[in-house]
Design an enzyme around this catalytic site. Structure first.
Site, PDB file in Angstrom:
ATOM      1  N   HIS A  62       0.309  -2.798   8.395  1.00 15.58           N
ATOM      2  CA  HIS A  62      -0.960  -2.094   8.576  1.00 15.58           C
ATOM      3  C   HIS A  62      -1.091  -0.889   7.641  1.00 15.58           C
ATOM      4  O   HIS A  62      -0.097  -0.276   7.275  1.00 15.58           O
ATOM      5  CB  HIS A  62      -1.072  -1.555  10.007  1.00 15.58           C
ATOM      6  CG  HIS A  62      -0.878  -2.592  11.059  1.00 15.58           C
ATOM      7  ND1 HIS A  62      -0.162  -2.338  12.207  1.00 15.58           N
ATOM      8  CD2 HIS A  62      -1.295  -3.877  11.156  1.00 15.58           C
ATOM      9  CE1 HIS A  62      -0.165  -3.418  12.967  1.00 15.58           C
ATOM     10  NE2 HIS A  62      -0.833  -4.375  12.346  1.00 15.58           N
ATOM     11  N   LYS A  72       2.371   8.370   7.825  1.00 15.40           N
ATOM     12  CA  LYS A  72       2.985   8.114   9.129  1.00 15.40           C
ATOM     13  C   LYS A  72       4.428   8.587   9.105  1.00 15.40           C
ATOM     14  O   LYS A  72       5.137   8.395   8.116  1.00 15.40           O
ATOM     15  CB  LYS A  72       2.994   6.616   9.454  1.00 15.40           C
ATOM     16  CG  LYS A  72       1.637   6.021   9.702  1.00 15.40           C
ATOM     17  CD  LYS A  72       1.755   4.538  10.019  1.00 15.40           C
ATOM     18  CE  LYS A  72       0.388   3.930  10.244  1.00 15.40           C
ATOM     19  NZ  LYS A  72       0.467   2.478  10.474  1.00 15.40           N
ATOM     20  N   TYR A 132       4.902   7.373  16.692  1.00 14.67           N
ATOM     21  CA  TYR A 132       4.252   7.617  15.404  1.00 14.67           C
ATOM     22  C   TYR A 132       3.618   9.005  15.406  1.00 14.67           C
ATOM     23  O   TYR A 132       2.971   9.378  16.378  1.00 14.67           O
ATOM     24  CB  TYR A 132       3.072   6.664  15.194  1.00 14.67           C
ATOM     25  CG  TYR A 132       3.343   5.209  15.115  1.00 14.67           C
ATOM     26  CD1 TYR A 132       3.353   4.553  13.894  1.00 14.67           C
ATOM     27  CD2 TYR A 132       3.535   4.451  16.268  1.00 14.67           C
ATOM     28  CE1 TYR A 132       3.547   3.186  13.826  1.00 14.67           C
ATOM     29  CE2 TYR A 132       3.739   3.087  16.211  1.00 14.67           C
ATOM     30  CZ  TYR A 132       3.738   2.465  14.980  1.00 14.67           C
ATOM     31  OH  TYR A 132       3.928   1.115  14.916  1.00 14.67           O
ATOM     32  N   ASP A 168      -2.447  -9.845  13.321  1.00 12.88           N
ATOM     33  CA  ASP A 168      -1.416  -9.711  12.294  1.00 12.88           C
ATOM     34  C   ASP A 168      -1.087 -11.053  11.638  1.00 12.88           C
ATOM     35  O   ASP A 168      -0.680 -11.094  10.484  1.00 12.88           O
ATOM     36  CB  ASP A 168      -0.149  -9.106  12.889  1.00 12.88           C
ATOM     37  CG  ASP A 168      -0.316  -7.635  13.260  1.00 12.88           C
ATOM     38  OD1 ASP A 168      -1.389  -7.065  13.000  1.00 12.88           O
ATOM     39  OD2 ASP A 168       0.638  -7.059  13.813  1.00 12.88           O
TER      40      ASP A 168
END
Length: 182
Positions: A62, A72, A132, A168
């Protein structure tokens, strides 16, 4: 904190530097000053947790496109993951390369993934949680992905009976995706 470069420009493994005594240890896991001193984004506007019930769960790859591109900082707080960043920045010397590291609750490493890189992971244990920290808010209209098994990246994912979301499974090959940096 100990910062170790990976094979992708701007992607770092961040290891807590432990100060141990008879009680256990203390370690810093985030310091805006230390990140900024290395030219890394110290902005954190959102944090999220991902719970994965079963080993073999694969999430990704992603990313978000500009103007919502994000950094991130990814850490596994329970269980273990094979964590991957893929460089999608055409101007980067490491364009289309990947970096992978095992993050787990014991090593307490984090992976710093810069803007312009896709991110994904596969769980290596049941009941895995991933934390995250992001530099930009989630923007569904900017969310993109590329195939986790795209031959253009040749990522050697650990063998597993994989659990993958339909979204996905149907991301495009790299050759068909939006290039991150425009």
């Amino acid at each position: 904190m100990i910062f170790r470069e990976t094979s992708i420009a701007g992607t770092w493994i961040v290891e807590p530097e432990r100060y141990a005594d008879e009680r256990g240890f203390f370690a810093r896991t985030w310091c805006a000053t230390e990140f900024a001193r290395r030219g890394l984004s110290a902005r954190v506007v959102q944090a999220s947790v991902s719970y994965n019930a079963r080993r073999g769960t694969l999430r990704g790859l992603h990313y978000q496109v500009a103007p919502h591109a994000e950094v991130k900082l990814v850490r596994c707080i329970r269980g273990a993951i094979y964590d991957v960043a893929v460089d999608l920045r055409p101007e980067s010397p490491t364009f289309r390369r990947y970096a992978a590291v095992v993050l787990d609750a014991d090593n307490r490493f984090a992976l710093y993934v810069p803007e312009g890189c896709a991110h994904g992971y596969q769980t290596l244990a049941d009941d895995t949680e991933v934390l995250y920290q992001m530099s930009a808010f989630y923007a569904p209209e900017a969310a993109r992905g590329v195939r986790w098994d795209d031959p253009a990246f040749a990522i050697p994912w650990p063998p597993a009976e994989r659990i993958i979301a339909e979204r996905d499974r149907h991301y495009p090959d790299f050759s068909e995706c939006d290039v991150v940096a425009r």
